[in-house]
Structures are given as C-alpha cells and as structure tokens.
Design an enzyme around this catalytic site. Structure first.
Site, PDB file in Angstrom:
ATOM      1  N   LYS A 162     -19.190 -29.957 -19.853  1.00 39.31           N
ATOM      2  CA  LYS A 162     -20.352 -29.143 -20.208  1.00 39.31           C
ATOM      3  C   LYS A 162     -21.090 -28.769 -18.925  1.00 39.31           C
ATOM      4  O   LYS A 162     -20.977 -29.520 -17.952  1.00 39.31           O
ATOM      5  CB  LYS A 162     -21.280 -29.870 -21.174  1.00 39.31           C
ATOM      6  CG  LYS A 162     -21.722 -31.280 -20.805  1.00 39.31           C
ATOM      7  CD  LYS A 162     -22.389 -31.564 -19.510  1.00 39.31           C
ATOM      8  CE  LYS A 162     -23.686 -30.909 -19.169  1.00 39.31           C
ATOM      9  NZ  LYS A 162     -24.173 -31.285 -17.812  1.00 39.31           N
ATOM     10  N   TYR A 247     -28.544 -30.898 -23.079  1.00 39.66           N
ATOM     11  CA  TYR A 247     -28.435 -32.100 -23.913  1.00 39.66           C
ATOM     12  C   TYR A 247     -29.394 -32.023 -25.103  1.00 39.66           C
ATOM     13  O   TYR A 247     -29.060 -32.438 -26.207  1.00 39.66           O
ATOM     14  CB  TYR A 247     -28.734 -33.370 -23.101  1.00 39.66           C
ATOM     15  CG  TYR A 247     -27.597 -33.760 -22.192  1.00 39.66           C
ATOM     16  CD1 TYR A 247     -26.632 -34.667 -22.617  1.00 39.66           C
ATOM     17  CD2 TYR A 247     -27.465 -33.211 -20.927  1.00 39.66           C
ATOM     18  CE1 TYR A 247     -25.573 -35.014 -21.800  1.00 39.66           C
ATOM     19  CE2 TYR A 247     -26.417 -33.557 -20.097  1.00 39.66           C
ATOM     20  CZ  TYR A 247     -25.473 -34.458 -20.534  1.00 39.66           C
ATOM     21  OH  TYR A 247     -24.416 -34.794 -19.726  1.00 39.66           O
TER      22      TYR A 247
HETATM   23  P1  NAD Z   1     -19.780 -32.890  -8.081  1.00 43.72           P
HETATM   24  O1  NAD Z   1     -20.444 -31.934  -7.141  1.00 43.72           O
HETATM   25  O2  NAD Z   1     -19.968 -34.342  -7.815  1.00 43.72           O
HETATM   26  O3  NAD Z   1     -18.207 -32.612  -8.102  1.00 43.72           O
HETATM   27  C1  NAD Z   1     -17.682 -31.323  -8.151  1.00 43.72           C
HETATM   28  C2  NAD Z   1     -16.305 -31.324  -7.503  1.00 43.72           C
HETATM   29  O4  NAD Z   1     -15.841 -29.984  -7.444  1.00 43.72           O
HETATM   30  C3  NAD Z   1     -16.321 -31.862  -6.071  1.00 43.72           C
HETATM   31  O5  NAD Z   1     -15.250 -32.753  -5.884  1.00 43.72           O
HETATM   32  C4  NAD Z   1     -16.122 -30.611  -5.218  1.00 43.72           C
HETATM   33  O6  NAD Z   1     -15.400 -30.858  -4.040  1.00 43.72           O
HETATM   34  C5  NAD Z   1     -15.330 -29.726  -6.161  1.00 43.72           C
HETATM   35  N1  NAD Z   1     -15.460 -28.305  -5.827  1.00 43.72           N
HETATM   36  C6  NAD Z   1     -14.445 -27.429  -5.834  1.00 43.72           C
HETATM   37  N2  NAD Z   1     -14.863 -26.213  -5.476  1.00 43.72           N
HETATM   38  C7  NAD Z   1     -16.176 -26.315  -5.225  1.00 43.72           C
HETATM   39  C8  NAD Z   1     -17.164 -25.394  -4.804  1.00 43.72           C
HETATM   40  N3  NAD Z   1     -16.890 -24.107  -4.591  1.00 43.72           N
HETATM   41  N4  NAD Z   1     -18.414 -25.845  -4.640  1.00 43.72           N
HETATM   42  C9  NAD Z   1     -18.739 -27.126  -4.893  1.00 43.72           C
HETATM   43  N5  NAD Z   1     -17.832 -28.049  -5.287  1.00 43.72           N
HETATM   44  C10 NAD Z   1     -16.564 -27.643  -5.454  1.00 43.72           C
HETATM   45  O7  NAD Z   1     -20.228 -32.504  -9.546  1.00 43.72           O
HETATM   46  P2  NAD Z   1     -20.124 -33.404 -10.855  1.00 43.72           P
HETATM   47  O8  NAD Z   1     -21.404 -34.119 -11.053  1.00 43.72           O
HETATM   48  O9  NAD Z   1     -18.896 -34.203 -10.827  1.00 43.72           O
HETATM   49  O10 NAD Z   1     -20.059 -32.257 -11.981  1.00 43.72           O
HETATM   50  C11 NAD Z   1     -18.865 -31.583 -12.312  1.00 43.72           C
HETATM   51  C12 NAD Z   1     -18.965 -31.010 -13.723  1.00 43.72           C
HETATM   52  O11 NAD Z   1     -19.172 -32.067 -14.630  1.00 43.72           O
HETATM   53  C13 NAD Z   1     -20.116 -30.036 -13.957  1.00 43.72           C
HETATM   54  O12 NAD Z   1     -19.733 -29.028 -14.833  1.00 43.72           O
HETATM   55  C14 NAD Z   1     -21.188 -30.892 -14.592  1.00 43.72           C
HETATM   56  O13 NAD Z   1     -22.073 -30.173 -15.433  1.00 43.72           O
HETATM   57  C15 NAD Z   1     -20.358 -31.856 -15.399  1.00 43.72           C
HETATM   58  N6  NAD Z   1     -21.048 -33.143 -15.606  1.00 43.72           N
HETATM   59  C16 NAD Z   1     -21.058 -33.658 -16.856  1.00 43.72           C
HETATM   60  C17 NAD Z   1     -21.674 -34.866 -17.072  1.00 43.72           C
HETATM   61  C18 NAD Z   1     -21.627 -35.487 -18.448  1.00 43.72           C
HETATM   62  O14 NAD Z   1     -22.326 -36.453 -18.675  1.00 43.72           O
HETATM   63  N7  NAD Z   1     -20.796 -34.997 -19.342  1.00 43.72           N
HETATM   64  C19 NAD Z   1     -22.305 -35.534 -16.030  1.00 43.72           C
HETATM   65  C20 NAD Z   1     -22.255 -34.989 -14.758  1.00 43.72           C
HETATM   66  C21 NAD Z   1     -21.611 -33.776 -14.558  1.00 43.72           C
END
Ligand code: NAD
Length: 420
Positions: A162, A247
């Site tokens: 999401k 949420y």
């Molecule tokens: P994050 O920034 O920690 O990780 C993102 C990953 O994508 C990184 O490894 C990064 O290297 C990679 N990436 C690839 N191309 C990129 C670019 N152009 N710019 C930036 N990063 C790039 O983020 P996250 O917290 O892991 O979130 C990822 C997804 O998960 C999002 O859609 C977020 O909304 C979702 N999320 C959901 C929950 C949940 O509880 N369901 C919690 C946190 C995040």
C-alpha cells in the site's frame, strides 16, 4: 569458527536448501489435506484460562508458496523477511534489488539461491524461475505499477504494498494487467488480516453497544530526512495522506464494509519546513458513509508518533485501538456504562505477525486457487477516495463520490483461515 568458515557453512546451507527447493513442483500440486492436520499438544491450563487457540499447522518448507521480494528497503528487511519465520504456507525464494551486495548478503541470511537474485533490469527473467509463485512489491509507491505489470507479464501472482499506486488510472491498469494475465493481485492491507482489528470489526457489524455513529482516527509521525522518497511527489504521489492517512480510510471502510458518499479535506504544511516543499505535511479529513456513520480523521508528518482509532456507538459504549496501525503492541480499548459504573477495559487477543498472516492468506489463495480478500479493486477504491480528498482540499468544499451500495463490495471472500 572464523568468519570465512561461517560464510562457507551458510553458503553450503543455502545451496543445499536451494537444490532441494528446485526439485519440487509448483503451487497447489503438492498440497494434500494431511499436510494441514495440526500436530496436537497436551493442554496445560485450566479451561478458565485464556485459550491460545489451535497450534499452528505448518506444511513442509518445500511445499510452501515461493515469494520474490522486490525492493530491499526498511519494510522488507525489518518486517517482511523476518515474518517468513512465522509463516505456515510461504517462503522466500528470490530477491530483487538495485544493490547486488545487499541482495547477496540477505540471500545468505535467508537461504535464497544466489541464482535467484535479480536487479530491476533483468527482473523479467523471473518468468523462467519456477520457484517464484508470488512477486511481493515493496518499492516506492510510484514504482508499484511498473513492477505489477512486469510481474503479471512474467506469469506471476502479485502482492503489492500500500498505497497501491499514486493515482486511480494506474490502479485500474494494474488490475486489468493481472486480469489479462490470469493472475491474482492482492494489496497488502495487513490490518484486515490482524485478529484484534477483525474483532473490532465484528463488534461494529454486530452492533455491540449499539449502532456506530462516529469513528475518529489519527495516524501521525514526524518525518526525518527531507531527501527521502516519501517527501518526493513523483515517487510518493503525496505526503502523509497516501502513506499513513490511508490507514484511517481503509480501516474505516473495512470496519463498516461501506463506501463513503462524500469526503471533505483540508491540507496544511508548516511554512519554511524543508520537508514539505513537494508534499503535504498534514491532512484533516472527514467522510460520511451511507448508513450515516461519520469519520473524522487526521494524518501528519510533522508531529510525534501517534496511531489510534475509536468507534463511538449510540448505546453507551465506545471502543477502538491505541496504539492502532503499528506492527506490534496493538491495544484494544473499550468503555461502556453499567448502572453507576463506567467500565474501561483493555481486552486482547494473542498477537500474531501481521505480515505472516497477510502472506499466508495470499499463499492459501494461490494453493487453493481462491480469490484474495483485499484485491486490486480494494486498493483502487482507496485511490479514488484519496483523489477526492485532494480535490476537496483544492476547491474548499466536500466532494460527492459515486454511489456504491452493498457491503464489502470491493473485497474477496473472508479469509476463513483467520477465524480459528
Ligand atoms: P524504503 O525507502 O525503506 O525502501 C524502498 C526500497 O526501494 C529501497 O531498498 C530502495 O533502494 C529501493 N528503490 C528502488 N528505486 C528507488 C528510487 N528511485 N528511489 C528510492 N528508493 C528506490 O521504503 P519502505 O519503507 O520499505 O517502503 C516501501 C513500500 O512499502 C512503500 O510503498 C510503502 O508505502 C510500503 N510500506 C508499507 C508498510 C505497511 O505497514 N504495510 C510499512 C512501510 C512501508
């Protein structure tokens, strides 16, 4: 043991595990009813004590549904990879990352075959990997669409984080692509698979303490580094609304089963705060549902963390969760009057790993070829609502939405495995 030999042992274990896994057939073909018979353990407590529920029913790792994780960021590393340890039907078999060193390191830790590490360029080769049944997309929001489309083209089922994407047009294309490919698309709404939230929903639906009239929900936290993708409009699609305000929207819809008739919103960003040059800091929003229930909500990236919701009913009771929406430590709260007494209670169900529940639901749907509970249509509806909220903030008036009758119209069948 020297560091070298520890690495060698883990490489050996990883390659053994992968050799074993590669010899197994794909999803559904190997699952037999006897795999799902729980192993019984003798009861330890008196019947008056809290019942922990049935013991888990694991199936052998080789028969589990194989996941490729796309994006090895914070959520994948801190929550999703460890959650496989609590899964009954799911295992990690492939990693997709732009950082080969990080992927190699995580592959060694989780026993993933080095041959099953992909980058964003060669990702499409995943179609030739029979171990991968489901691709789980955990990338910045605006990248979800591309990888959903590529996964569907590769013939894989899809679990997408999401918010589904950054706009409703893309969401519809993601749904269409998976339909055309004959593949499932599930949006990772973990709250809808979590037992405490499901219990609150049963109180709403059963009119415990009367009919619900009002829901209040807050999801706020203080954003850090101004350079992170969450504060970049092109990558995130918006600010606090699609990330955490979502949420409140999705949970209210899930609790009630209804879809809002109109929405109203105000956005605000503190002048001069570097973090909010492209996306909004705070959104205050309301909506009304067909049965008359009102939602009053706020989300913000500019204040200290707080996540909670409260459901107010008309016969002397309110209930909800504080904290809500967190990965763990969820706490239900109930208040109701009885004669001269105002009861305040904190009932609780045994906590379970929300990511494991969500992935196992997807896996069971793949194993049994059933529709998922939170399909792409569920994510699309949230995108439609968020667009209406931004529109309302822009024009300074409530926005009316398309009339949608019925209950749970965008959800698939109830996840029966969670009712035990
Ligand atoms: P994050 O920034 O920690 O990780 C993102 C990953 O994508 C990184 O490894 C990064 O290297 C990679 N990436 C690839 N191309 C990129 C670019 N152009 N710019 C930036 N990063 C790039 O983020 P996250 O917290 O892991 O979130 C990822 C997804 O998960 C999002 O859609 C977020 O909304 C979702 N999320 C959901 C929950 C949940 O509880 N369901 C919690 C946190 C995040």
């Amino acid at each position: 043991l020297s560091l070298l030999s520890v690495t060698a042992v883990s490489d050996l274990l990883a390659s053994n595990a992968s050799a074993q896994a590669h010899s197994q057939p794909g999803p559904g073909k190997t699952l037999k009813p006897q795999d799902l018979v729980p192993v019984k353990v003798p009861p330890m407590h008196h019947p008056t004590e809290k019942n922990d529920g049935p013991p888990p029913t694991p199936i052998a790792p080789v028969k589990r549904i194989g996941y490729a994780l796309v994006g090895l960021g914070k959520l994948t590393i801190a929550e999703i990879l460890p959650a496989f340890g609590s899964c009954k039907f799911s295992k990690v078999v492939a990693l997709v990352s732009g950082d080969a060193d990080k992927a190699g390191n995580l592959a060694r830790q989780y026993g993933v075959d080095p041959a099953s590490i992909y980058n964003y360029e060669n990702f499409d080769n995943i179609k030739n990997n029979p171990e991968v049944d489901v691709v789980y997309i955990v990338l910045p929001n605006s990248m979800h669409k591309e990888f959903v489309l590529r996964s569907a083209r590769a013939g894989k089922e899809v679990l997408c984080e999401k918010p589904m994407t950054t706009n409703s047009k893309d969401a519809q294309q993601m749904i269409d692509a998976c339909k055309t490919a004959g593949k499932k698309l599930m949006i990772a709404y973990r709250i809808q698979y979590e037992p405490n939230n499901r219990m609150v929903r049963s109180w709403v639906r059963d009119n415990k303490y009367g009919k619900v009239r009002l829901i209040e929900s807050t999801n706020v936290q203080n954003a850090g580094d101004a350079r992170q993708w969450r504060l970049n409009k092109a990558l995130a699609g918006g600010g606090s609304l699609p990330d955490i305000g979502l949420y409140s929207i999705n949970t209210a819809r899930f609790l009630l089963g209804e879809e809002p008739e109109w929405v109203s919103a105000t956005t605000y960003s503190t002048p001069g705060d570097d973090r909010f040059k492209e996306v909004e800091e705070t959104v205050l929003f309301q909506m009304r549902f067909p049965s008359g229930v009102l939602l009053n909500s706020s989300c913000s990236y500019g204040v200290h963390d707080s996540k909670r919701y409260r459901v107010f009913a008309d016969k002397g009771g309110w209930y909800g969760m504080d904290p809500a929406y967190t990965y763990n430590g969820l706490k239900m709260e109930v208040s109701h009057a009885e004669g001269k007494i105002e009861w305040k209670e904190n009932p609780s169900l045994t906590e379970k790993d929300q990511f494991a529940l969500e992935m196992d639901h997807m896996s069971l749907c793949v194993l049994e070829n059933k529709p998922v509970h939170t399909p792409g249509e569920e994510g699309l509806q949230d995108q439609v609502i968020m667009e209406a909220l931004y529109e309302s903030a822009r024009i300074g008036k409530p926005v009316t939405l398309r009339k949608i009758s019925g209950i749970d119209v965008f959800r698939g069948p109830e996840p029966a495995e969670l009712n035990g």
